[in-house]
Design a protein around this motif. Structure first.
Motif, mmCIF file in Angstrom:
data_model
loop_
_atom_site.group_PDB
_atom_site.id
_atom_site.type_symbol
_atom_site.label_atom_id
_atom_site.label_comp_id
_atom_site.label_asym_id
_atom_site.label_seq_id
_atom_site.Cartn_x
_atom_site.Cartn_y
_atom_site.Cartn_z
ATOM 1 N N THR A 159 -6.749 -8.660 -5.827
ATOM 2 C CA THR A 159 -5.704 -7.551 -5.468
ATOM 3 C C THR A 159 -6.782 -6.373 -5.764
ATOM 4 O O THR A 159 -8.003 -6.433 -6.611
ATOM 5 C CB THR A 159 -4.448 -7.002 -6.140
ATOM 6 N N GLU A 207 4.064 6.320 -7.812
ATOM 7 C CA GLU A 207 2.809 5.444 -7.040
ATOM 8 C C GLU A 207 2.754 4.494 -6.797
ATOM 9 O O GLU A 207 2.221 3.768 -6.019
ATOM 10 C CB GLU A 207 1.371 6.388 -7.459
ATOM 11 N N THR A 209 5.850 2.307 -7.054
ATOM 12 C CA THR A 209 6.887 1.883 -6.516
ATOM 13 C C THR A 209 6.318 2.404 -5.197
ATOM 14 O O THR A 209 6.591 1.256 -4.413
ATOM 15 C CB THR A 209 8.367 2.947 -6.045
ATOM 16 N N ASP A 210 5.742 3.368 -5.020
ATOM 17 C CA ASP A 210 4.447 3.356 -3.208
ATOM 18 C C ASP A 210 3.818 2.582 -3.321
ATOM 19 O O ASP A 210 4.319 1.701 -1.696
ATOM 20 C CB ASP A 210 3.951 4.582 -2.893
ATOM 21 N N PHE A 211 3.244 1.859 -3.882
ATOM 22 C CA PHE A 211 2.663 0.867 -3.677
ATOM 23 C C PHE A 211 3.016 -0.696 -3.486
ATOM 24 O O PHE A 211 2.765 -1.479 -2.637
ATOM 25 C CB PHE A 211 1.783 1.314 -4.952
ATOM 26 N N ALA A 213 6.326 -0.546 -2.245
ATOM 27 C CA ALA A 213 7.217 -0.871 -0.799
ATOM 28 C C ALA A 213 6.076 -1.705 -0.158
ATOM 29 O O ALA A 213 5.670 -1.957 0.786
ATOM 30 C CB ALA A 213 7.100 0.319 -1.221
ATOM 31 N N LYS A 214 4.798 -0.832 -0.277
ATOM 32 C CA LYS A 214 3.722 -1.115 0.791
ATOM 33 C C LYS A 214 3.321 -2.495 0.918
ATOM 34 O O LYS A 214 3.024 -3.452 1.666
ATOM 35 C CB LYS A 214 2.271 -0.524 0.561
ATOM 36 N N HIS A 215 3.475 -3.359 -0.726
ATOM 37 C CA HIS A 215 3.471 -5.099 -0.023
ATOM 38 C C HIS A 215 4.148 -5.536 -0.334
ATOM 39 O O HIS A 215 4.272 -6.903 -0.966
ATOM 40 C CB HIS A 215 2.946 -4.689 -1.712
ATOM 41 N N ASP A 216 5.646 -5.060 -0.273
ATOM 42 C CA ASP A 216 6.502 -6.180 -0.311
ATOM 43 C C ASP A 216 6.831 -6.254 -1.417
ATOM 44 O O ASP A 216 7.653 -7.335 -1.900
ATOM 45 C CB ASP A 216 6.497 -7.400 0.717
ATOM 46 N N GLY A 370 -1.228 0.272 -7.901
ATOM 47 C CA GLY A 370 -2.304 1.425 -6.564
ATOM 48 C C GLY A 370 -3.358 2.685 -7.742
ATOM 49 O O GLY A 370 -3.772 1.533 -8.113
#
Length: 526
Positions: A159, A207, A209-211, A213-216, A370
């Motif tokens: 990552t 920040e 949870t957005d990260f 969500a972006k990575h499934d 993130g």
């Protein structure tokens, strides 16, 4: 080898000397044991990142002199609302690493807030100040962090956000080099300014949870926003006049009480310490307690854990009667994580805090969320995908947890605070420490220094070995092997035994502190 530290007023122990010093600073600034404990915990999340993080869980046992009782706080997270067996269709198990191993909400920050707001005396910003300083300005890379970083380079490199922090320039910082975490410092500053809810409902939560969500990932905003730990009554047992307190399920703490109840049926102190009989009894008692732990332990909100029966001394007597002095039983262990940090504080007022925190595996999921600098745990990867398993994955559920701080009291007041790193090893090392102090009269440091053992698996090692440090005599090793144990001699002071720490208040009221020579820790008392 570390020497015992004795104080007349206060004592702080932890697996990193800078965290221990941070706790001592809080006490010198007029704080109490709870302020110091939160400062130590936050500091460990910075200076011991391979073992703990804001993205992990913690468990707390505390005794406040004004209340005269032991209370516990369960700061472990629950699985997300979208976390169910169907989410892992086609897999035999939840992945151990990566975004899909991130199943449970981190409970750590909530734990800090609960303990501090209930009992702390200093401001929230004051107790977080040392952690912020070390994240922002850096600290010397420790030997333990360096070796764990090198061993986990492949995981950390997967990552980008993780690699940028822990593998700057593509490799680990050298021992003694300055290690900075500016993104984590920024997050900690926001927590100091806005409080606990910043982590669960604020920009930091968004920040993270957005990260995900972006990575499934499975965790979402409502999982964080709805999270809340819980104050709990500790479970109790007794051992030769001491009342032993442990955290209730979902912690495995009851297994250590069970082992002591079994050992109480034997005259352990009349047997030579370090003999075949000593190791045989301790190992077999623990194996019997693990059998019930493995059968029953999970979130008590989802399943019945029959503690009344398991902690009954008549049941312990029946288990004790099944132990054979020259024959190893054939119990099996589970694969449990080993990254953990235990610490304890006792202050001049008589307050005591015993606490422990973890990411599960070293560096947890291996995923930094993130630009927050927060490394997220993989604790939820221990859930089973078998719907009939006691620890099966379901939404909003706490998993079987290895974390188990301990506190033994005499006359209703704390006498020994103790605990250790190491999943399967935690009940084993706790048993070694407390029996050595109670049955053999050792001080905390000697009890920690003496050779240790760990039976069973650690993650990645599917064996039922009985690993014993090399200082144990060959005669004893041979006799254990002849009894049927799969004995493996390890280093004289081997990190696989975990990092244990303890504080004891002796008969004169002095505080004795012990810190494990197997780690970078320290005991500070005065």
């Amino acid at each position: 080898m570390n020497q015992s530290v004795i104080g007349t007023k206060a004592m702080v122990v932890s697996p990193h000397y800078l965290a221990t010093a941070a706790g001592a600073r809080m006490l010198e600034q007029g704080g109490n044991a709870y302020d110091a404990a939160v400062a130590v915990s936050a500091c460990l999340a910075v200076v011991y990142p391979h073992m703990t993080s804001l993205g992990g869980d913690s468990f707390w046992l505390g005794y406040h002199h004004s209340e005269g009782k032991v209370r516990g706080y369960n700061a472990s997270g629950r699985s997300g609302y979208k976390a169910n067996i169907e989410a892992y269709a086609g897999l035999a198990a939840i992945p151990n690493r990566g975004v899909r191993s991130i199943v449970t909400v981190p409970g750590m920050v909530d734990g800090w807030d609960a303990v501090h707001s209930e009992y702390g005396r200093l401001t929230w910003a004051e107790v977080l100040a040392p952690a912020i300083d070390y994240a922002e300005n850096g600290f010397p890379m420790s030997k333990d962090q360096y070796h764990n970083t090198v061993q986990n380079e492949a995981v950390l490199a997967r990552t980008l956000e993780t690699a940028d922090i822990y593998l700057p320039g593509g490799q680990a910082a050298k021992i003694g080099e300055r290690f900075k975490q500016p993104a984590l410092a920024k997050t900690l500053r926001r927590l100091a300014q806005f409080g606990r809810d910043e982590f669960y409902k604020g920009e930091t939560a968004k920040e993270m949870t957005d990260f995900l969500a972006k990575h499934d990932g499975l965790l979402a905003g409502d999982d964080f926003a709805d999270h809340k730990g819980s104050w709990v009554a500790p479970i109790e047992g007794s051992y030769r006049g001491y009342t032993v307190h442990q955290m209730p399920p979902n912690s495995q703490g009851f297994s250590a009480i069970m082992a002591l109840h079994i050992l109480e049926k034997f005259k352990l102190g009349e047997m030579e310490h370090g003999s075949h009989a000593y190791y045989q009894l301790c190992v077999e008692a623990l194996k019997l307690s693990f059998r019930d732990r493995n059968a029953y332990l999970s979130d008590p909100a989802f399943t019945n854990v029959p503690l009344e029966r398991l902690l009954d001394k008549n049941y312990a007597a029946a288990l004790a009667a099944s132990i054979e002095m020259n024959r190893a039983s054939t119990e099996e262990s589970q694969v449990l994580g080993s990254d953990t940090a235990y610490a304890a504080v006792a202050d001049e007022e008589g307050n005591s805090v015993s606490f422990i925190q973890s990411l599960y595996f070293e560096f947890g999921s291996g995923v930094v969320a993130g630009n927050t600098g927060v490394l997220l745990q993989n604790r939820g990867s221990f859930f089973s995908l078998d719907p009939n398993h006691v620890n099966s994955l379901q939404p909003a559920k706490r998993t079987f947890h290895t974390l188990m701080p301990a506190m033994a009291c005499l006359g209703g007041k704390p006498a020994v605070l103790y605990g250790t790193q190491g999943g399967e090893g935690q009940p084993q090392t706790q048993t070694a420490i407390i029996t050595r102090m109670i049955d053999y009269g050792m001080d905390p440091q000697q009890a920690i220094n003496e050779p240790r053992w760990v039976w069973g698996r650690t993650w990645g090692e599917p064996t039922q070995e009985l690993k014993i440090e090399g200082r144990v005599s060959q005669q004893v090793l041979d006799s254990l092997a002849n009894a049927g144990h799969t004995v493996r001699k390890v280093k004289d002071f081997d990190g696989i035994m975990g990092h244990a720490h303890a504080i004891r208040r002796d008969e004169q009221g002095f505080l004795q502190g012990g810190s494990d020579p197997r780690c970078d820790g320290a005991a500070i008392g005065w």
